[in-house]
Design a protein around this motif. Structure first.
Motif, PDB file in Angstrom:
ATOM      1  N   PRO A 126      19.259  -8.282  -4.312  1.00 58.16           N
ATOM      2  CA  PRO A 126      20.071  -6.985  -4.052  1.00 58.16           C
ATOM      3  C   PRO A 126      20.733  -5.916  -4.618  1.00 58.16           C
ATOM      4  N   THR A 127      20.020  -5.752  -5.565  1.00 63.96           N
ATOM      5  CA  THR A 127      19.477  -4.360  -6.588  1.00 63.96           C
ATOM      6  C   THR A 127      18.799  -4.152  -5.664  1.00 63.96           C
ATOM      7  N   SER A 128      17.985  -4.274  -5.600  1.00 61.27           N
ATOM      8  CA  SER A 128      17.327  -2.489  -4.711  1.00 61.27           C
ATOM      9  C   SER A 128      17.796  -2.210  -3.618  1.00 61.27           C
ATOM     10  N   ILE A 129      18.913  -3.275  -2.992  1.00 61.30           N
ATOM     11  CA  ILE A 129      19.817  -2.406  -1.815  1.00 61.30           C
ATOM     12  C   ILE A 129      20.630  -1.745  -1.907  1.00 61.30           C
ATOM     13  N   TYR A 130      21.226  -1.838  -3.274  1.00 58.81           N
ATOM     14  CA  TYR A 130      22.676  -0.857  -3.634  1.00 58.81           C
ATOM     15  C   TYR A 130      22.087   0.310  -4.734  1.00 58.81           C
ATOM     16  N   LEU A 131      20.573   0.284  -5.201  1.00 61.79           N
ATOM     17  CA  LEU A 131      19.651   1.322  -5.630  1.00 61.79           C
ATOM     18  C   LEU A 131      19.714   2.626  -4.451  1.00 61.79           C
ATOM     19  N   ALA A 132      19.025   1.645  -3.558  1.00 60.81           N
ATOM     20  CA  ALA A 132      18.714   2.427  -2.464  1.00 60.81           C
ATOM     21  C   ALA A 132      20.017   3.451  -1.707  1.00 60.81           C
ATOM     22  N   ASN A 133      21.307   2.395  -1.813  1.00 58.47           N
ATOM     23  CA  ASN A 133      22.823   3.049  -1.371  1.00 58.47           C
ATOM     24  C   ASN A 133      23.123   4.166  -2.643  1.00 58.47           C
ATOM     25  N   ARG A 134      22.580   3.686  -3.494  1.00 60.66           N
ATOM     26  CA  ARG A 134      22.465   5.436  -4.785  1.00 60.66           C
ATOM     27  C   ARG A 134      21.915   6.349  -4.136  1.00 60.66           C
ATOM     28  N   GLY A 135      20.185   6.130  -3.275  1.00 62.89           N
ATOM     29  CA  GLY A 135      20.103   7.567  -3.058  1.00 62.89           C
ATOM     30  C   GLY A 135      18.085   7.174  -3.519  1.00 62.89           C
ATOM     31  N   TYR A 136      18.043   5.790  -4.305  1.00 66.85           N
ATOM     32  CA  TYR A 136      16.838   5.598  -4.793  1.00 66.85           C
ATOM     33  C   TYR A 136      15.674   4.510  -3.595  1.00 66.85           C
ATOM     34  N   GLU A 181       1.189  -1.294   0.277  1.00 68.55           N
ATOM     35  CA  GLU A 181      -0.010   0.288   0.054  1.00 68.55           C
ATOM     36  C   GLU A 181       0.701   1.176  -0.495  1.00 68.55           C
ATOM     37  N   GLU A 182       2.161   1.480   0.211  1.00 71.66           N
ATOM     38  CA  GLU A 182       3.218   2.339  -0.061  1.00 71.66           C
ATOM     39  C   GLU A 182       4.090   2.381  -0.699  1.00 71.66           C
ATOM     40  N   TRP A 183       3.964   1.411  -2.268  1.00 67.37           N
ATOM     41  CA  TRP A 183       4.577   1.957  -3.224  1.00 67.37           C
ATOM     42  C   TRP A 183       4.211   2.615  -3.869  1.00 67.37           C
ATOM     43  N   GLU A 184       3.702   2.965  -3.947  1.00 63.33           N
ATOM     44  CA  GLU A 184       3.286   4.875  -4.432  1.00 63.33           C
ATOM     45  C   GLU A 184       4.245   5.767  -3.822  1.00 63.33           C
ATOM     46  N   GLU A 185       4.969   5.637  -2.848  1.00 64.58           N
ATOM     47  CA  GLU A 185       6.166   6.245  -2.349  1.00 64.58           C
ATOM     48  C   GLU A 185       7.308   5.851  -2.958  1.00 64.58           C
ATOM     49  N   ALA A 186       7.711   4.642  -3.591  1.00 60.10           N
ATOM     50  CA  ALA A 186       9.153   4.431  -4.304  1.00 60.10           C
ATOM     51  C   ALA A 186       9.725   4.552  -5.219  1.00 60.10           C
ATOM     52  N   ASP A 187      10.206   5.208  -5.671  1.00 61.01           N
ATOM     53  CA  ASP A 187      11.193   5.711  -7.128  1.00 61.01           C
ATOM     54  C   ASP A 187      11.345   4.531  -7.868  1.00 61.01           C
ATOM     55  N   ILE A 188      11.314   3.168  -7.753  1.00 59.46           N
ATOM     56  CA  ILE A 188      11.485   1.643  -8.400  1.00 59.46           C
ATOM     57  C   ILE A 188      10.158   0.650  -7.140  1.00 59.46           C
ATOM     58  N   ALA A 223      21.344  -2.585 -11.341  1.00 59.78           N
ATOM     59  CA  ALA A 223      21.234  -1.576 -11.144  1.00 59.78           C
ATOM     60  C   ALA A 223      21.235  -0.241 -11.979  1.00 59.78           C
ATOM     61  N   ALA A 224      22.972  -0.389 -12.784  1.00 59.44           N
ATOM     62  CA  ALA A 224      22.756   0.649 -13.594  1.00 59.44           C
ATOM     63  C   ALA A 224      22.118   1.013 -14.685  1.00 59.44           C
ATOM     64  N   ALA A 225      21.397  -0.647 -15.782  1.00 58.72           N
ATOM     65  CA  ALA A 225      20.607  -0.099 -16.580  1.00 58.72           C
ATOM     66  C   ALA A 225      19.013   0.465 -16.012  1.00 58.72           C
ATOM     67  N   VAL A 226      18.812  -0.057 -14.418  1.00 56.96           N
ATOM     68  CA  VAL A 226      17.781   0.708 -13.750  1.00 56.96           C
ATOM     69  C   VAL A 226      17.863   2.439 -13.847  1.00 56.96           C
ATOM     70  N   ILE A 227      18.698   2.610 -13.457  1.00 61.51           N
ATOM     71  CA  ILE A 227      18.684   4.251 -13.155  1.00 61.51           C
ATOM     72  C   ILE A 227      18.970   4.655 -14.765  1.00 61.51           C
ATOM     73  N   GLN A 284      16.101   7.559 -15.694  1.00 64.53           N
ATOM     74  CA  GLN A 284      16.720   8.697 -15.717  1.00 64.53           C
ATOM     75  C   GLN A 284      16.053   9.213 -17.463  1.00 64.53           C
ATOM     76  N   GLN A 285      15.955   8.096 -17.954  1.00 60.79           N
ATOM     77  CA  GLN A 285      15.063   8.518 -19.788  1.00 60.79           C
ATOM     78  C   GLN A 285      13.905   9.039 -19.617  1.00 60.79           C
ATOM     79  N   ARG A 286      13.157   8.566 -18.241  1.00 64.90           N
ATOM     80  CA  ARG A 286      11.529   8.488 -18.377  1.00 64.90           C
ATOM     81  C   ARG A 286      11.641   9.770 -17.440  1.00 64.90           C
ATOM     82  N   ARG A 287      12.699  10.220 -16.711  1.00 65.80           N
ATOM     83  CA  ARG A 287      12.224  11.314 -16.094  1.00 65.80           C
ATOM     84  C   ARG A 287      12.329  12.593 -17.644  1.00 65.80           C
ATOM     85  N   ASP A 288      13.755  11.977 -17.590  1.00 67.70           N
ATOM     86  CA  ASP A 288      13.948  13.636 -18.833  1.00 67.70           C
ATOM     87  C   ASP A 288      13.070  13.501 -20.228  1.00 67.70           C
ATOM     88  N   ASP A 289      12.405  12.164 -20.321  1.00 69.89           N
ATOM     89  CA  ASP A 289      10.750  12.413 -21.035  1.00 69.89           C
ATOM     90  C   ASP A 289       9.921  13.755 -20.620  1.00 69.89           C
TER      91      ASP A 289
END
Length: 283
Positions: free
Chosen positions: A158-168, A139-146, A258-262, A266-271
């Motif tokens: 592990p990919t989620s934790i890595y992304l979290a360490n990047r601030g996502y 019910e709180e997923w809408e707050e997520a970035d990914i 993680a880099a591919a996800v980012i 980023q492309q989505r945000r740019d668009d």
């Protein structure tokens, strides 16, 4: 046995940046006998002198990040007398940035670790990601970035934790044929939903190793080839039906995934920004 090459990492901060640079470089020399020695928080001549005896005892290559010109000069002189190579790997980057920006870098040890707003955002992302692992608190997923979706053992956590360490802020959900995802997954507006998939044989290998660590040796549907293939087909159909981008993690490291996800985010945000710029104004 041949003596390993000693790599001394000398830093006036935590040494985290230097350690990552060294690991990235060493990854290109697979099988080489190399022993790393990390010397953090070297911020005085006395501190430098204390470690130089060990450096002299185990000669090799010295990599350093030192903001103080005085300590840097002392280190370079000691290495010259010992006949050791001393390399400051950030010098070319700082020099290029300085030339382009027309200003000098500020010599402040550990400046990148300052507890600024970005630091607290990263801590918040880590807390969120841990709390929303493995399908929890949908019910709180809408707050997520990914939001990452995939079958069991497709490297979601592990990919989620890595992304979290990047601030996502990253949630993840396992896809199980007998238990459809919550409807909230299909109504998300803010988060980028990404599907993770992999090759059946690779997935079976990972799952088999997981069972062995749990001392489970009986053959189960969890590692049955036909069952695993059906699971992956089910997940891919779900991704396609909802138009979610898909990343094959078979030959990717966690960092590469993680880099591919980012990149996709980023492309989505740019668009989205581009769309806002060209949107017609009120009549």
């Amino acid at each position: 046995m041949a003596e390993p090459l000693h790599l001394h990492l000398i830093s006036d901060s935590t040494g985290e940046t230097l350690d990552m640079l060294a690991k990235a470089a060493l990854a290109q020399f697979e099988g080489a006998a190399i022993e790393s020695h990390l010397w953090p928080l070297v911020r005085s001549r006395q501190g430098l002198e204390r470690i130089m005896a060990d450096v002299a005892d185990k000669p090799g290559i010295v990599l350093f990040t030192l903001a103080s010109p005085d300590i840097r000069t002392a280190l370079e002189e000691r290495c010259r007398l010992l006949g050791l190579k001393a390399v400051s790997p950030l010098d070319p980057v700082l020099s290029s940035l300085g030339d382009t920006l027309g200003r000098q870098a500020k010599a402040r040890p550990g400046r990148q670790h300052t507890m600024d707003e970005a630091y607290f955002d990263r801590v918040d992302a880590i807390h969120y990601t841990i709390a929303h692992d493995d399908g929890l608190l949908s019910e709180e997923w809408e707050e997520a970035d990914i939001v990452l979706a995939g079958v069991s053992r497709s490297s979601k956590t592990p990919t989620s934790i890595y992304l979290a360490n990047r601030g996502y802020k990253t949630a993840n959900i396992p896809l199980v044929m007998e238990s459809p995802p919550p409807d909230s997954l299909f109504r998300l507006k803010n988060p980028l939903v990404v599907g993770l998939t992999t090759a059946p044989k690779r997935l079976i290998e990972i799952r088999r190793n997981r069972l062995l660590t749990l001392n489970e040796r009986e053959r189960t549907s969890y590692i049955d080839e036909e069952r695993v293939s059906e699971e992956l087909k089910y997940a891919r159909r779900l991704f396609a039906d909802n138009g979610w981008p898909v990343i094959d993690v078979t030959r990717r490291s966690i960092e590469e995934t993680a880099a591919a996800v980012i990149r996709i985010l980023q492309q989505r945000r740019d668009d989205s920004r581009q769309g806002e710029l060209i949107a017609p104004g009120p009549a």
